[in-house]
Design an enzyme around this catalytic site. Structure first.
Site, PDB file in Angstrom:
ATOM      1  CD  GLU A   1      -3.261   0.622   1.898  1.00 50.33           C
ATOM      2  OE1 GLU A   1      -4.409   1.262   1.679  1.00 50.33           O
ATOM      3  OE2 GLU A   1      -3.180  -0.248   2.936  1.00 50.33           O
TER       4      GLU A   1
ATOM      5  CE1 TYR B   1      -3.449  -3.922   1.275  1.00 47.42           C
ATOM      6  CE2 TYR B   1      -3.270  -2.512  -1.051  1.00 47.42           C
ATOM      7  CZ  TYR B   1      -3.884  -2.624   0.131  1.00 47.42           C
ATOM      8  OH  TYR B   1      -5.126  -2.063   0.739  1.00 47.42           O
TER       9      TYR B   1
ATOM     10  CG  ASP C   1      -2.757  -6.014   4.370  1.00 44.12           C
ATOM     11  OD1 ASP C   1      -3.538  -6.831   4.845  1.00 44.12           O
ATOM     12  OD2 ASP C   1      -2.996  -4.888   4.241  1.00 44.12           O
TER      13      ASP C   1
END
EC number: 3.1.11.2
Length: 252
Positions: A36, A106, A145
């Site tokens: 991100e 991500y 993530d």
């Protein structure tokens, strides 16, 4: 080998809040993976000493994006997973080294009301297919993530969040399938029963101060590497994002 993964929730914002280059120097990790980043090519002038730097940008400005800083130059760098519909958001970078692949990921958020759950499940299937192809060649270390708290121990309020984005049955089952395909959640390998270990906290209502969080940032490694894991940790004291860094020490 020391590896760090961190969803920075906007790299420029983190660089305003902290001395990011000093953080990199102090940690002295072999590989640092970011998710991100929310930047486009040329928006950040960042070339840390002693690191090779690789960026994957989303087509959409100010959204998603990943980066990897590696002390060792890889044999090759692969951007995305080779599926066009999944490679528009800059979500994956793979570095190939002599004995291992290192991936930063991500994973798409399923969003409120699980409005993006169908896309998320397509992503999960395509990503696992890609990882399994790599794993046939050499072991894989995947970090990032992953936007899922796998078990009830991985978030503060499991009952209240049942079937919310990040704790839906579909997402949890997809993560189970990932592990059952021959991979290990490094943190739970080292600390199978540790409670209160979280990597993300909402900005609302002082959640971080009260440790009302979720563990959604991971290092997942090929089963063949599990005995080489020396430690896995969560750096909850590092501020600057709604996530904190997670770390893996592994003998490669």
């Amino acid at each position: 080998m020391k590896l760090i993964s961190w969803n920075v929730n906007g790299l420029r914002a983190v660089m305003r809040k902290m001395d990011f280059l000093s953080y990199l120097k102090e940690e002295d990790a072999d590989i640092i993976c970011l998710q991100e980043t929310k930047i486009q090519d040329g928006q950040v002038d960042l070339q840390p000493e002693d690191y090779h730097v690789y960026w994957n940008y989303a087509v959409k400005k100010g959204y998603s994006g990943t980066a990897v800083f590696s002390k060792q130059e890889p044999l090759q760098v692969i951007y995305g997973i080779g599926v066009e519909e999944h490679d528009q958001e800059g979500r994956v970078i793979t570095l190939e080294f002599e004995n291992v692949f290192v991936m930063t990921v991500y994973t798409p958020n399923s969003r409120r009301g699980l409005e993006r759950i169908d896309y998320r499940m397509q992503w999960e299937e395509a990503l696992l297919s890609y990882i399994l192809e790599l794993d046939q060649k050499k072991p894989v270390i995947l970090c990032g993530d992953l936007n899922v708290a796998h078990q009830e121990i991985d978030l503060k309020n499991p009952k209240a969040n049942r079937n919310n984005a990040g704790f839906s049955d579909q997402e949890r089952e997809a993560f189970t399938r990932f592990l059952e395909a021959g991979f290990v959640d490094s943190f739970r390998h080292v600390y199978p029963d540790l409670e209160g270990a979280y990597s993300w906290w909402s900005y609302r209502a002082g959640a971080r101060d009260r440790n009302i969080g979720w563990r959604i940032d991971y290092f997942v490694v090929s089963e063949s590497l599990k005995e080489q894991i020396e430690d896995a940790s969560i750096s909850a004291d590092v501020m600057g994002s709604d996530h904190c860094p997670v770390e893996l020490i592994i003998n490669i």
